[in-house]
Design a protein around this motif. Structure first.
Motif, short mmCIF file in Angstrom:
data_model
loop_
_atom_site.label_atom_id
_atom_site.label_comp_id
_atom_site.label_asym_id
_atom_site.label_seq_id
_atom_site.Cartn_x
_atom_site.Cartn_y
_atom_site.Cartn_z
N ALA A 1 -21.81 -1.06 1.74
CA ALA A 1 -21.52 -0.76 3.07
C ALA A 1 -19.84 -0.99 3.28
CB ALA A 1 -22.19 -1.28 4.14
N ARG A 2 -19.04 0.35 3.58
CA ARG A 2 -17.56 -0.13 3.98
C ARG A 2 -17.27 1.27 4.32
NH1 ARG A 2 -16.47 -1.99 -1.43
NH2 ARG A 2 -18.18 -2.80 -1.43
N MET A 3 -16.01 1.15 4.88
CA MET A 3 -15.27 2.34 5.38
C MET A 3 -14.01 2.45 4.80
SD MET A 3 -14.24 4.03 9.19
CE MET A 3 -16.13 4.15 9.52
N LEU A 4 -13.41 3.46 3.87
CA LEU A 4 -12.47 3.43 3.23
C LEU A 4 -11.30 4.63 3.85
CD1 LEU A 4 -13.50 3.10 -0.42
CD2 LEU A 4 -12.62 1.14 1.23
N VAL A 5 -10.56 4.28 4.66
CA VAL A 5 -9.43 5.07 5.23
C VAL A 5 -8.04 5.35 4.25
CG1 VAL A 5 -8.29 5.70 7.46
CG2 VAL A 5 -10.55 4.49 7.28
N ASN A 6 -7.82 6.42 4.20
CA ASN A 6 -6.50 6.83 3.59
C ASN A 6 -5.76 7.84 4.03
OD1 ASN A 6 -4.47 7.19 1.44
ND2 ASN A 6 -5.71 8.53 0.26
N GLU A 7 -4.32 7.32 4.60
CA GLU A 7 -3.67 8.30 5.37
C GLU A 7 -2.51 8.77 4.48
OE1 GLU A 7 -0.69 8.06 9.63
OE2 GLU A 7 -1.71 6.21 8.73
N ARG A 8 -2.51 10.14 4.38
CA ARG A 8 -1.75 10.93 3.50
C ARG A 8 -0.39 11.13 4.18
NH1 ARG A 8 -6.27 14.97 1.57
NH2 ARG A 8 -7.77 13.76 0.48
N HIS A 9 0.61 11.81 3.39
CA HIS A 9 2.02 11.88 3.61
C HIS A 9 1.96 13.14 4.64
CE1 HIS A 9 3.70 8.85 1.14
NE2 HIS A 9 3.17 9.41 0.15
N ASP A 10 1.28 13.87 4.61
CA ASP A 10 1.23 15.15 5.39
C ASP A 10 0.56 14.93 6.75
OD1 ASP A 10 -1.51 14.96 4.87
OD2 ASP A 10 -1.58 16.96 3.90
N GLY A 11 0.06 13.74 6.96
CA GLY A 11 -0.47 13.29 8.34
C GLY A 11 -1.97 13.53 8.37
N THR A 12 -2.87 13.80 7.43
CA THR A 12 -4.28 14.04 7.11
C THR A 12 -4.58 12.68 6.80
OG1 THR A 12 -4.04 14.60 5.05
CG2 THR A 12 -4.00 16.43 6.68
N VAL A 13 -5.81 12.22 7.38
CA VAL A 13 -6.41 11.16 6.98
C VAL A 13 -7.94 11.57 6.31
CG1 VAL A 13 -7.66 9.10 7.95
CG2 VAL A 13 -5.53 10.10 8.95
N LYS A 14 -8.21 10.66 5.18
CA LYS A 14 -9.39 10.92 4.31
C LYS A 14 -10.16 9.69 4.47
CE LYS A 14 -11.01 11.69 -0.24
NZ LYS A 14 -10.65 11.60 -1.74
N VAL A 15 -11.28 9.90 4.92
CA VAL A 15 -12.46 8.68 5.26
C VAL A 15 -13.57 8.66 4.39
CG1 VAL A 15 -13.77 7.33 7.01
CG2 VAL A 15 -11.30 8.48 7.55
N LYS A 16 -13.84 7.65 3.51
CA LYS A 16 -15.11 7.66 2.80
C LYS A 16 -15.82 6.53 3.66
CE LYS A 16 -16.86 6.95 -1.76
NZ LYS A 16 -16.50 6.61 -3.09
N TYR A 17 -16.98 6.95 3.98
CA TYR A 17 -18.00 6.04 4.93
C TYR A 17 -19.27 5.76 3.65
CZ TYR A 17 -21.47 4.38 8.10
OH TYR A 17 -22.32 3.55 9.05
#
Length: 315
Positions: A16-32
């Motif tokens: 169980a975890r939450m991986l958050v990746n903030e990109r250069h264009d301001g969008t955020v990718k979250v894997k839960y």
């Protein structure tokens, strides 16, 4: 001593975890990943570590002399019994126990030989140590985060504000402050994004000398006014007639509210040049822009009569 809460080891890996990746264009990718390999009942939350922010609140209250029972009551006052509380309504402070408070208390009173593990507690205890000697106390104002003090001055619980001036700085402020007072602000120098606001005077060698510092999480007229008021209380006889700062009007308004409306405002060279060149690009054509910018640079370091002759010539 046996841990009454029991071990939190499960001898397996929990995915169980939450991986958050903030990109250069301001969008955020979250894997839960929500799958657990162990029980996640409300009782198991007692194994979670109490955050440093809550530990700092406990340390602050203990240092102010608040009894442990009262601290525990304040954390629980909006919560029912742990076993029957709605899971959706629980907060981290609701899991604080007397054991946590006693642990912070032992650490707090053993700091003569050991440093605190979090910055907030270290800063608080350092301030108290400096304030313990009235003859050398440099602290003019101090408001810790999570404290509800000074709400009447417009400060919020989340605000941090520290103002200090040493005896030597006080001497220099009293000696040269009436000539001109300079205010400068520094940003992005620490992980907390706190601002450092500095007051400077010009000494007998025409060099800038810092005479007071303000560390704060926000830079507006409210906090700057508290800064200036604190300095004024330390040196009530010093009269300020001239202020040099950037083009942010908040600092100028704060100084005027303390030292009166007769204070004159000057911009530093960088902001004068920046304002000039901004208007040159706005109103002048490319054909004569370079010549005008060159003349303005020369004018900036010229005597008054030279400026007058130039203005008469171009007009």
């Amino acid at each position: 001593m046996k841990n009454r809460k029991g071990s939190c080891k499960i001898n397996r890996i929990c995915p169980a975890r939450m991986l958050v990746n903030e990109r250069h264009d301001g969008t955020v990718k979250v894997k839960y990943i929500h799958t657990h390999t162990h029980s996640i009942s409300l009782k198991d939350t007692r194994h979670l570590r109490i955050p440093n922010s809550i530990r700092s609140q406990i340390a602050l209250k203990l240092s102010l002399g608040v009894p442990s029972e009262r601290i525990l009551q304040e954390f629980y006052e909006d919560a029912s019994d742990l076993e029957h509380r709605d899971v959706a309504m629980k907060k981290r402070q609701h899991f604080v126990t007397a054991k946590h408070i006693n642990s912070v208390k032992r650490r707090l009173f053993d700091l003569k030989t050991n440093k605190a593990s979090d910055d907030a507690t270290s800063v608080f205890l350092k301030i108290k140590s400096l304030q313990s000697n009235p003859s050398t106390n440099p602290i003019l104002f101090f408001k810790m985060q999570h404290s509800k003090e000074f709400s009447e001055k417009g400060l919020n619980p989340k605000d941090f504000l520290l103002v200090f001036m040493t005896n030597k700085q006080k001497e220099m402020f009293q000696k040269f402050g009436e000539r001109i007072l300079c205010m400068d602000s520094t940003h992005g120098t620490n992980s907390y994004l706190f601002k450092l606001i500095t007051l400077l005077v010009v000494d007998e060698y025409k060099r800038g000398y810092p005479v007071a510092f303000c560390v704060t999480n926000r830079e507006d007229e409210t906090t700057i006014k508290i800064f200036i008021e604190s300095v004024h209380r330390r040196c009530p006889e010093t009269v300020i007639s001239y202020l040099m700062s950037d083009d942010d009007i908040a600092g100028f308004n704060a100084v005027r509210s303390v030292y009166g409306n007769n204070v004159k405002h000057y911009l530093c060279i960088w902001h004068v040049m920046n304002s000039w060149f901004r208007n040159v690009k706005k109103y002048c054509t490319m054909m004569n822009r370079n010549d005008i910018e060159k003349d303005l640079k020369n004018l900036l370091h010229s005597k008054t009569n030279t400026i007058t002759k130039y203005l008469v010539q171009i007009l």
